[in-house]
Scaffold this motif. Sequence first.
Motif, PDB file in Angstrom:
ATOM      1  N   ASP A 167      30.986  -0.322   1.263  1.00  0.00           N
ATOM      2  CA  ASP A 167      31.396  -1.184   2.364  1.00  0.00           C
ATOM      3  C   ASP A 167      32.191  -0.372   3.391  1.00  0.00           C
ATOM      4  N   ILE A 168      32.118  -0.786   4.657  1.00  0.00           N
ATOM      5  CA  ILE A 168      32.844  -0.079   5.715  1.00  0.00           C
ATOM      6  C   ILE A 168      34.340  -0.068   5.427  1.00  0.00           C
ATOM      7  N   TYR A 191      39.718  13.303  11.247  1.00  0.00           N
ATOM      8  CA  TYR A 191      39.378  14.379  12.190  1.00  0.00           C
ATOM      9  C   TYR A 191      37.868  14.583  12.276  1.00  0.00           C
ATOM     10  N   PHE A 192      37.156  14.341  11.166  1.00  0.00           N
ATOM     11  CA  PHE A 192      35.719  14.611  11.125  1.00  0.00           C
ATOM     12  C   PHE A 192      34.890  13.478  11.718  1.00  0.00           C
ATOM     13  N   PHE A 193      35.555  12.361  12.045  1.00  0.00           N
ATOM     14  CA  PHE A 193      34.859  11.247  12.680  1.00  0.00           C
ATOM     15  C   PHE A 193      34.967  11.387  14.196  1.00  0.00           C
ATOM     16  N   MET A 231      29.949  10.530  14.466  1.00  0.00           N
ATOM     17  CA  MET A 231      29.958   9.958  13.121  1.00  0.00           C
ATOM     18  C   MET A 231      31.032   8.874  13.070  1.00  0.00           C
ATOM     19  N   ILE A 232      30.634   7.680  12.710  1.00  0.00           N
ATOM     20  CA  ILE A 232      31.576   6.567  12.596  1.00  0.00           C
ATOM     21  C   ILE A 232      31.558   6.039  11.164  1.00  0.00           C
ATOM     22  N   LEU A 233      32.495   5.166  10.854  1.00  0.00           N
ATOM     23  CA  LEU A 233      32.605   4.642   9.490  1.00  0.00           C
ATOM     24  C   LEU A 233      31.299   4.017   9.013  1.00  0.00           C
ATOM     25  N   LYS A 234      30.629   3.351   9.914  1.00  0.00           N
ATOM     26  CA  LYS A 234      29.375   2.666   9.573  1.00  0.00           C
ATOM     27  C   LYS A 234      28.310   3.650   9.089  1.00  0.00           C
ATOM     28  N   ARG A 288      39.324   2.899   3.914  1.00  0.00           N
ATOM     29  CA  ARG A 288      40.437   3.159   3.001  1.00  0.00           C
ATOM     30  C   ARG A 288      40.436   4.608   2.518  1.00  0.00           C
ATOM     31  N   VAL A 289      39.249   5.129   2.252  1.00  0.00           N
ATOM     32  CA  VAL A 289      39.147   6.527   1.818  1.00  0.00           C
ATOM     33  C   VAL A 289      39.620   7.456   2.926  1.00  0.00           C
TER      34      VAL A 289
END
Length: 499
Positions: free
Chosen positions: A401-402, A425-427, A389-392, A407-408
């Motif tokens: 937006d990415i 950690y979850f990414f 799982m990535i930001l995208k 930021r979150v």
Amino acid sequence: MPQELGQEQKQEQRLKQRLSQQHLLQVKLLEMPLTELEESINSELDDNPALEAMSPDDALYEGDARNQEGVGEESFEQQSEREEREDALDSALAGLGRDDEMPVARGYWDETQTADHEEMVYGDTVSFYDKLKEQMSEVELNDVEREVLEYLIGSLEDDGYLHKDLHFISDELAIYHNIDLSVEEIERVLHILQDFDPAGIGARNLQECLLLQVKRKPQSWLKTQLRRLFTDYFEEFTKKHWEKIRVGLDLSELQVEELKKEIHRLNPKPGASLGETMGRSLQQITPDFIIDTNDGGKVTFTLNRGQVPELKVSPSFTDMVETYKSNPEGMTRQDKEALLYAKEKVEKAQGFIEAIRQRRHTLYITMKAIIEWQMKYFQEGDEAELKPMILKDIAARTGLDISTISRVSNEKYAQTPWGTFPLRYFFSDGYTTEDGEELSTRRIKVALRDIIEGEDKHKPLSDEALSAKLREKGFPVARRTVAKYREQIGVPVARLRKQ
């Protein structure tokens, strides 16, 4: 006509400027963890008389009750029920060979009942490492024992376990510290560490962790049964064969339920509440999200309010603006200046409240998307279940937006039944096999660690052999990739692992 156009352009410029300032404010508040947000709100309350705090007992955000509902309640609850029928918790216990697995995976481990946990996560300004070192002064140690104990504390994983083999530690002490001790001598020092708080610290596997905690309980019928359960029926316990346990321990159904309640008071990961923050100031670790998983696998979460009050625009200021507006003809210059002042403060207060609301909304939909993506992990607590799982991915799921997701995810923490972790950690990155299958690098590392822990220490496996073993487990990873992951988890090459 030109004069009217000029006024419209000025109004449009002012509107754009206001929108730009509002956007910057939203971005600024979004980046803040909860503790900084509290400070920012208090500062704004001091600076803007048009902004007021309501009762701290009220909820900051409307709809907080809705936030406590299950994530994707209908579809995911049905999915959980179906998986429970099909898997019967097999996947939750599939990796029990790992020391950090917790058998009662779908249950909620009520860590808030543990005074140590509360104190460590929220109260202290001393790091976890320093907290353990402080306890060294309470026991009599010679110089060698003190150095070994410090080394053992530094070797603990974030979950509080000692995953390193004592033979390996013996070699490291000899090579790097010129301390030549047998495994038995090191184990004796380890037992000193295992007497430290929190209970279960320094355990080498789950069974030892639970027994260490049971050992500290006052003598009672429950303590006796727990010791028998974890000593004689641990395998049955990990498989949830409660009927076999009931017959073996000669218990009634009511006694089994009492036993289960007592088990839920134990902490399977005494150090996991710190996530990946070993050595940081614990005062910084305040969860922004509180996630819970019930016995049925239903995942719920709330946003942590902390000490943030509900905000409102001061009625006296809004009344002042309305009063002046209702009598524009009779306004003096002083009245007009007062109106402009009141209007500016009211608009600023409204903008701040809206930015807080927008922050809450963004955090909510982002956490919801993360839980939906990583549902298996939040149901079972098994690190190996974390999918790539990535930001995208989360940006696409939320429509944000990415940069917003980034930021979150930065400097925010989530409290789960298995500990408090940074959102990052979850990414996890993905590894694409030759067949096009995408695997989580975290899952591969867990499997790699399992293989190394189970290898023959007299004949440790080469990277090529590790690659072959991983392939057998369904992880077709090349030798070079194995070497990279091995280094990342802190495991030396085969010749240095040989005993």
